[in-house]
Enzyme design. Structure first.
Site, PDB file in Angstrom:
ATOM      1  N   LYS A  52       0.834  -1.256   0.057  1.00 19.30           N
ATOM      2  CA  LYS A  52       0.042  -0.116   0.065  1.00 19.30           C
ATOM      3  C   LYS A  52       0.913   1.208  -0.061  1.00 19.30           C
ATOM      4  CE  LYS A  52      -3.810  -2.589   2.115  1.00 19.30           C
ATOM      5  NZ  LYS A  52      -4.525  -2.826   3.537  1.00 19.30           N
ATOM      6  N   GLN A  96      -4.398  -1.303   9.524  1.00 16.18           N
ATOM      7  CA  GLN A  96      -4.491  -2.714   8.917  1.00 16.18           C
ATOM      8  C   GLN A  96      -4.932  -3.609  10.111  1.00 16.18           C
ATOM      9  OE1 GLN A  96      -3.622  -3.166   5.768  1.00 16.18           O
ATOM     10  NE2 GLN A  96      -3.915  -5.377   6.047  1.00 16.18           N
ATOM     11  N   ASP A 119     -11.135   2.860   4.113  1.00 19.94           N
ATOM     12  CA  ASP A 119     -11.147   1.591   4.122  1.00 19.94           C
ATOM     13  C   ASP A 119     -12.890   1.221   4.063  1.00 19.94           C
ATOM     14  OD1 ASP A 119      -9.454  -0.410   3.968  1.00 19.94           O
ATOM     15  OD2 ASP A 119      -8.668  -0.199   5.955  1.00 19.94           O
TER      16      ASP A 119
HETATM   17  N1  GUN Z   1      -6.860  -6.888   6.654  1.00 24.39           N
HETATM   18  C1  GUN Z   1      -7.545  -7.717   5.678  1.00 24.39           C
HETATM   19  N2  GUN Z   1      -7.878  -6.985   4.778  1.00 24.39           N
HETATM   20  C2  GUN Z   1      -7.830  -5.783   5.049  1.00 24.39           C
HETATM   21  C3  GUN Z   1      -8.450  -4.490   4.246  1.00 24.39           C
HETATM   22  O1  GUN Z   1      -9.111  -4.373   3.519  1.00 24.39           O
HETATM   23  N3  GUN Z   1      -8.307  -3.302   5.400  1.00 24.39           N
HETATM   24  C4  GUN Z   1      -7.555  -3.301   6.353  1.00 24.39           C
HETATM   25  N4  GUN Z   1      -7.572  -2.176   6.936  1.00 24.39           N
HETATM   26  N5  GUN Z   1      -7.072  -4.409   6.714  1.00 24.39           N
HETATM   27  C5  GUN Z   1      -7.275  -5.737   6.305  1.00 24.39           C
END
Ligand code: GUN
Length: 309
Positions: A52, A96, A119
Protein backbone atom coordinates in the site's frame (compact mmCIF):
# COMPACT_ATOMS: atom_id res chain seq x y z
CA UNK A 1 -13.28 -21.58 -22.80
CA UNK A 2 -14.24 -19.24 -19.94
CA UNK A 3 -13.03 -15.70 -20.07
CA UNK A 4 -10.37 -14.84 -17.46
CA UNK A 5 -11.00 -11.45 -15.87
CA UNK A 6 -7.56 -9.87 -15.53
CA UNK A 7 -7.67 -7.99 -12.22
CA UNK A 8 -4.04 -6.93 -12.47
CA UNK A 9 -4.69 -5.13 -15.79
CA UNK A 10 -7.85 -3.47 -14.44
CA UNK A 11 -6.01 -2.38 -11.28
CA UNK A 12 -3.21 -0.92 -13.42
CA UNK A 13 -5.72 1.08 -15.48
CA UNK A 14 -7.35 2.46 -12.31
CA UNK A 15 -3.97 3.37 -10.83
CA UNK A 16 -3.09 5.23 -14.01
CA UNK A 17 -6.33 7.23 -13.73
CA UNK A 18 -5.62 7.94 -10.05
CA UNK A 19 -2.07 9.10 -10.89
CA UNK A 20 -3.50 11.49 -13.48
CA UNK A 21 -5.88 12.90 -10.89
CA UNK A 22 -3.02 13.25 -8.38
CA UNK A 23 -1.15 15.36 -10.97
CA UNK A 24 -4.27 17.47 -11.51
CA UNK A 25 -4.53 18.08 -7.77
CA UNK A 26 -0.81 18.87 -7.55
CA UNK A 27 -1.38 21.73 -10.00
CA UNK A 28 -3.77 23.14 -7.37
CA UNK A 29 -1.20 22.67 -4.60
CA UNK A 30 -2.93 19.61 -3.12
CA UNK A 31 -1.15 16.34 -2.31
CA UNK A 32 -3.40 13.54 -1.09
CA UNK A 33 -1.98 11.76 1.96
CA UNK A 34 -2.54 8.33 3.49
CA UNK A 35 -1.66 7.28 7.03
CA UNK A 36 -1.08 3.53 7.27
CA UNK A 37 -1.14 2.14 10.80
CA UNK A 38 0.54 -1.26 11.18
CA UNK A 39 0.56 -2.72 14.69
CA UNK A 40 3.10 -5.34 15.68
CA UNK A 41 4.57 -7.90 13.31
CA UNK A 42 1.89 -9.93 11.53
CA UNK A 43 3.77 -11.10 8.39
CA UNK A 44 0.76 -10.94 6.02
CA UNK A 45 -0.15 -7.46 7.30
CA UNK A 46 3.45 -6.29 6.85
CA UNK A 47 3.37 -7.43 3.21
CA UNK A 48 -0.01 -5.78 2.52
CA UNK A 49 0.96 -2.49 4.15
CA UNK A 50 4.30 -2.40 2.35
CA UNK A 51 2.40 -2.79 -0.96
CA UNK A 52 0.00 0.00 0.00
CA UNK A 53 2.82 2.39 0.90
CA UNK A 54 4.65 1.49 -2.34
CA UNK A 55 1.48 2.15 -4.37
CA UNK A 56 1.24 5.61 -2.79
CA UNK A 57 4.83 6.33 -3.84
CA UNK A 58 4.14 5.08 -7.38
CA UNK A 59 1.10 7.34 -7.75
CA UNK A 60 2.47 10.51 -6.09
CA UNK A 61 0.38 10.16 -2.93
CA UNK A 62 2.03 11.12 0.37
CA UNK A 63 2.12 8.31 2.91
CA UNK A 64 3.02 8.09 6.57
CA UNK A 65 3.63 4.60 7.93
CA UNK A 66 3.00 4.42 11.67
CA UNK A 67 4.05 1.24 13.49
CA UNK A 68 2.87 1.01 17.11
CA UNK A 69 4.27 -1.94 19.11
CA UNK A 70 2.35 -5.21 19.57
CA UNK A 71 1.68 -4.15 23.21
CA UNK A 72 -0.15 -0.93 22.28
CA UNK A 73 -3.33 -0.14 24.25
CA UNK A 74 -6.75 0.91 22.95
CA UNK A 75 -6.18 4.31 24.62
CA UNK A 76 -2.88 4.83 22.80
CA UNK A 77 -4.52 3.87 19.51
CA UNK A 78 -7.48 6.20 20.10
CA UNK A 79 -5.01 9.06 20.77
CA UNK A 80 -3.13 8.17 17.59
CA UNK A 81 -6.31 8.17 15.49
CA UNK A 82 -7.47 11.47 17.02
CA UNK A 83 -4.16 12.99 15.97
CA UNK A 84 -4.52 11.64 12.42
CA UNK A 85 -8.10 12.94 12.20
CA UNK A 86 -6.71 16.43 12.97
CA UNK A 87 -3.77 16.35 10.56
CA UNK A 88 -4.30 18.41 7.43
CA UNK A 89 -1.70 16.45 5.42
CA UNK A 90 -3.66 13.20 5.95
CA UNK A 91 -6.75 12.48 3.84
CA UNK A 92 -7.06 8.76 4.47
CA UNK A 93 -6.48 6.61 7.55
CA UNK A 94 -5.86 2.91 7.12
CA UNK A 95 -5.67 0.72 10.22
CA UNK A 96 -4.44 -2.64 9.05
CA UNK A 97 -6.42 -5.51 10.54
CA UNK A 98 -6.26 -7.77 12.48
CA UNK A 99 -5.22 -5.88 15.61
CA UNK A 100 -3.85 -7.54 18.78
CA UNK A 101 -6.56 -8.95 21.07
CA UNK A 102 -6.17 -6.25 23.75
CA UNK A 103 -7.14 -3.52 21.28
CA UNK A 104 -10.85 -2.77 20.88
CA UNK A 105 -11.03 -2.90 17.07
CA UNK A 106 -14.60 -1.64 16.75
CA UNK A 107 -14.00 1.32 19.07
CA UNK A 108 -11.00 2.22 16.97
CA UNK A 109 -12.72 1.93 13.60
CA UNK A 110 -15.56 4.08 15.02
CA UNK A 111 -13.00 6.73 16.01
CA UNK A 112 -11.72 7.27 12.44
CA UNK A 113 -13.28 10.36 10.89
CA UNK A 114 -15.82 9.13 8.30
CA UNK A 115 -14.31 11.68 5.91
CA UNK A 116 -10.90 9.94 6.19
CA UNK A 117 -12.27 6.38 6.33
CA UNK A 118 -10.67 5.10 3.12
CA UNK A 119 -11.33 1.48 4.13
CA UNK A 120 -15.07 2.24 4.32
CA UNK A 121 -15.32 0.40 7.66
CA UNK A 122 -16.95 3.21 9.69
CA UNK A 123 -20.66 2.66 10.47
CA UNK A 124 -21.42 6.07 8.95
CA UNK A 125 -20.03 4.93 5.60
CA UNK A 126 -21.70 1.50 5.88
CA UNK A 127 -24.97 3.33 6.57
CA UNK A 128 -24.48 5.79 3.72
CA UNK A 129 -23.79 2.88 1.36
CA UNK A 130 -26.94 1.14 2.61
CA UNK A 131 -28.99 4.30 2.22
CA UNK A 132 -27.80 4.84 -1.35
CA UNK A 133 -25.82 7.99 -0.47
CA UNK A 134 -22.32 8.78 -1.73
CA UNK A 135 -19.96 6.89 0.56
CA UNK A 136 -16.38 5.72 0.84
CA UNK A 137 -17.01 2.04 0.07
CA UNK A 138 -14.76 -0.81 1.28
CA UNK A 139 -11.94 -1.37 -1.21
CA UNK A 140 -12.33 -5.04 -2.10
CA UNK A 141 -16.10 -4.82 -2.74
CA UNK A 142 -15.61 -1.62 -4.76
CA UNK A 143 -12.95 -3.49 -6.74
CA UNK A 144 -15.40 -6.30 -7.53
CA UNK A 145 -17.78 -3.76 -9.07
CA UNK A 146 -14.94 -2.22 -11.08
CA UNK A 147 -14.00 -5.65 -12.48
CA UNK A 148 -17.58 -6.32 -13.57
CA UNK A 149 -18.14 -2.86 -15.04
CA UNK A 150 -14.82 -2.63 -16.86
CA UNK A 151 -15.25 -6.15 -18.25
CA UNK A 152 -18.65 -5.23 -19.68
CA UNK A 153 -20.49 -7.77 -17.52
CA UNK A 154 -24.02 -6.53 -16.88
CA UNK A 155 -25.15 -6.21 -13.26
CA UNK A 156 -28.64 -4.69 -13.51
CA UNK A 157 -31.34 -7.36 -13.49
CA UNK A 158 -28.83 -10.17 -12.93
CA UNK A 159 -29.17 -12.60 -10.06
CA UNK A 160 -26.13 -12.15 -7.82
CA UNK A 161 -25.40 -14.55 -4.99
CA UNK A 162 -22.83 -13.58 -2.37
CA UNK A 163 -21.48 -16.38 -0.20
CA UNK A 164 -20.09 -14.84 3.00
CA UNK A 165 -21.53 -12.07 5.18
CA UNK A 166 -18.49 -10.29 6.63
CA UNK A 167 -18.63 -6.56 7.32
CA UNK A 168 -15.52 -6.12 5.16
CA UNK A 169 -16.57 -8.01 2.00
CA UNK A 170 -19.86 -9.95 1.98
CA UNK A 171 -22.27 -7.30 3.25
CA UNK A 172 -20.83 -4.33 1.36
CA UNK A 173 -20.41 -6.20 -1.94
CA UNK A 174 -24.06 -7.29 -1.69
CA UNK A 175 -25.08 -3.67 -1.08
CA UNK A 176 -23.02 -2.39 -4.02
CA UNK A 177 -24.55 -5.02 -6.32
CA UNK A 178 -28.03 -4.11 -5.07
CA UNK A 179 -27.31 -0.42 -5.68
CA UNK A 180 -26.44 -1.42 -9.26
CA UNK A 181 -29.87 -3.09 -9.57
CA UNK A 182 -28.86 -6.73 -9.25
CA UNK A 183 -31.20 -9.10 -7.44
CA UNK A 184 -29.07 -10.16 -4.50
CA UNK A 185 -29.03 -13.08 -2.06
CA UNK A 186 -26.48 -13.30 0.77
CA UNK A 187 -25.67 -16.85 1.89
CA UNK A 188 -23.60 -17.94 4.87
CA UNK A 189 -22.59 -20.92 7.00
CA UNK A 190 -26.15 -21.48 8.27
CA UNK A 191 -27.82 -21.28 4.84
CA UNK A 192 -29.87 -24.38 3.99
CA UNK A 193 -29.29 -26.08 0.63
CA UNK A 194 -26.61 -23.61 -0.39
CA UNK A 195 -25.94 -25.31 -3.72
CA UNK A 196 -29.56 -24.88 -4.83
CA UNK A 197 -29.13 -21.11 -4.39
CA UNK A 198 -25.62 -20.70 -5.81
CA UNK A 199 -26.63 -22.78 -8.88
CA UNK A 200 -29.07 -20.03 -9.84
CA UNK A 201 -26.51 -17.23 -9.71
CA UNK A 202 -25.62 -15.26 -12.84
CA UNK A 203 -22.91 -13.61 -10.72
CA UNK A 204 -21.49 -15.68 -7.86
CA UNK A 205 -19.24 -13.91 -5.36
CA UNK A 206 -17.30 -16.19 -3.01
CA UNK A 207 -16.02 -14.51 0.16
CA UNK A 208 -16.07 -17.28 2.72
CA UNK A 209 -12.43 -17.77 3.61
CA UNK A 210 -12.50 -21.53 2.99
CA UNK A 211 -10.24 -22.99 0.30
CA UNK A 212 -11.97 -24.39 -2.78
CA UNK A 213 -15.36 -24.27 -1.04
CA UNK A 214 -17.47 -23.62 -4.15
CA UNK A 215 -17.54 -26.91 -6.07
CA UNK A 216 -18.50 -27.38 -9.74
CA UNK A 217 -21.96 -28.70 -8.87
CA UNK A 218 -22.69 -25.40 -7.10
CA UNK A 219 -22.23 -23.34 -10.26
CA UNK A 220 -24.56 -22.55 -13.16
CA UNK A 221 -22.72 -23.12 -16.46
CA UNK A 222 -21.86 -19.76 -18.03
CA UNK A 223 -22.03 -17.82 -14.73
CA UNK A 224 -19.58 -15.08 -13.78
CA UNK A 225 -17.50 -16.28 -10.81
CA UNK A 226 -15.84 -13.71 -8.56
CA UNK A 227 -13.40 -15.27 -6.11
CA UNK A 228 -12.43 -13.05 -3.18
CA UNK A 229 -10.68 -15.84 -1.25
CA UNK A 230 -6.96 -16.00 -0.59
CA UNK A 231 -5.97 -19.28 1.05
CA UNK A 232 -2.45 -20.65 1.30
CA UNK A 233 -1.94 -24.28 0.31
CA UNK A 234 1.10 -25.86 1.92
CA UNK A 235 0.55 -29.63 1.95
CA UNK A 236 0.76 -32.10 -0.90
CA UNK A 237 -2.69 -33.48 -0.13
CA UNK A 238 -4.31 -30.05 -0.33
CA UNK A 239 -2.35 -29.24 -3.46
CA UNK A 240 -3.59 -32.37 -5.21
CA UNK A 241 -7.17 -31.62 -4.18
CA UNK A 242 -7.11 -28.34 -6.11
CA UNK A 243 -4.34 -28.50 -8.67
CA UNK A 244 -3.61 -32.17 -9.58
CA UNK A 245 -2.28 -32.25 -13.16
CA UNK A 246 -1.69 -28.48 -13.35
CA UNK A 247 1.94 -28.22 -14.50
CA UNK A 248 2.27 -24.47 -13.96
CA UNK A 249 1.01 -24.68 -10.38
CA UNK A 250 3.18 -27.74 -9.81
CA UNK A 251 6.28 -25.75 -10.74
CA UNK A 252 5.30 -22.84 -8.47
CA UNK A 253 4.54 -25.21 -5.57
CA UNK A 254 7.85 -27.01 -6.02
CA UNK A 255 9.73 -23.71 -6.04
CA UNK A 256 8.01 -21.98 -3.10
CA UNK A 257 6.59 -24.87 -1.07
CA UNK A 258 3.17 -23.22 -1.19
CA UNK A 259 0.62 -21.76 -3.54
CA UNK A 260 -2.64 -19.82 -3.26
CA UNK A 261 -6.14 -21.09 -3.86
CA UNK A 262 -9.34 -19.06 -3.68
CA UNK A 263 -12.73 -19.93 -2.19
CA UNK A 264 -13.80 -21.43 -5.54
CA UNK A 265 -12.49 -24.83 -6.58
CA UNK A 266 -10.43 -24.47 -9.80
CA UNK A 267 -12.60 -27.17 -11.42
CA UNK A 268 -15.63 -24.89 -10.99
CA UNK A 269 -13.92 -22.15 -13.04
CA UNK A 270 -14.06 -24.47 -16.07
CA UNK A 271 -17.86 -24.12 -16.13
CA UNK A 272 -17.86 -20.33 -15.90
CA UNK A 273 -18.58 -17.81 -18.61
CA UNK A 274 -16.01 -15.57 -16.94
CA UNK A 275 -14.04 -15.72 -13.68
CA UNK A 276 -11.47 -13.93 -11.59
CA UNK A 277 -8.38 -16.09 -11.06
CA UNK A 278 -6.53 -16.41 -7.75
CA UNK A 279 -4.04 -14.83 -7.63
CA UNK A 280 -4.42 -11.95 -10.11
CA UNK A 281 -8.19 -11.42 -9.94
CA UNK A 282 -9.81 -9.42 -7.16
CA UNK A 283 -6.63 -9.07 -5.06
CA UNK A 284 -4.92 -6.33 -7.11
CA UNK A 285 -8.08 -4.20 -7.02
CA UNK A 286 -7.97 -3.79 -3.25
CA UNK A 287 -4.90 -1.56 -3.34
CA UNK A 288 -6.04 0.27 -6.50
CA UNK A 289 -9.35 1.14 -4.82
CA UNK A 290 -7.56 2.23 -1.65
CA UNK A 291 -5.60 4.69 -3.77
CA UNK A 292 -8.81 5.81 -5.51
CA UNK A 293 -10.55 6.26 -2.15
CA UNK A 294 -7.63 8.29 -0.79
CA UNK A 295 -7.81 10.74 -3.70
CA UNK A 296 -11.60 10.81 -3.44
CA UNK A 297 -11.32 11.59 0.29
CA UNK A 298 -8.82 14.37 -0.49
CA UNK A 299 -11.35 15.89 -2.88
CA UNK A 300 -14.31 15.39 -0.53
CA UNK A 301 -12.61 17.08 2.41
CA UNK A 302 -11.98 20.14 0.23
CA UNK A 303 -15.42 20.14 -1.37
CA UNK A 304 -13.90 19.47 -4.79
CA UNK A 305 -15.96 17.53 -7.36
CA UNK A 306 -15.46 13.76 -7.56
CA UNK A 307 -13.57 12.40 -10.57
CA UNK A 308 -14.14 8.81 -11.69
CA UNK A 309 -14.32 5.69 -9.50
N1 GUN B 1 -6.91 -6.81 6.61
C1 GUN B 1 -7.32 -7.64 5.64
N2 GUN B 1 -7.93 -6.95 4.66
C2 GUN B 1 -7.92 -5.66 5.04
C3 GUN B 1 -8.40 -4.46 4.44
O1 GUN B 1 -8.99 -4.42 3.36
N3 GUN B 1 -8.17 -3.33 5.14
C4 GUN B 1 -7.54 -3.32 6.33
N4 GUN B 1 -7.38 -2.16 6.95
N5 GUN B 1 -7.08 -4.42 6.92
C5 GUN B 1 -7.27 -5.57 6.25
Amino acid sequence: MPRVLDGAAIAAAIKLEVATDVKRLAAEGIRPGLAAVLVGHVPASEIYVRSKVQACADLGIFSDLITPPETVTTEDMLDLVAGLNDRDDIDGILIQLPLPAQVDTKALLDAVSPLKDVDGFHPVNAGRLQAGRPALAPCTPAGVIQILERSGIPIAGQYAVVVGRSDIVGKPVAMLLLNQNATVTICHSKTRDLAAITRQADILVAAIGRPGFIMPEMVKPGATLIDVGINRVTTRGEFDRYFAGNAKREAAFAKRGSTIVGDIHPKAFELAGAYTPVPGGVGPLTIAMLMANTVRAARMRRNLPRRGH
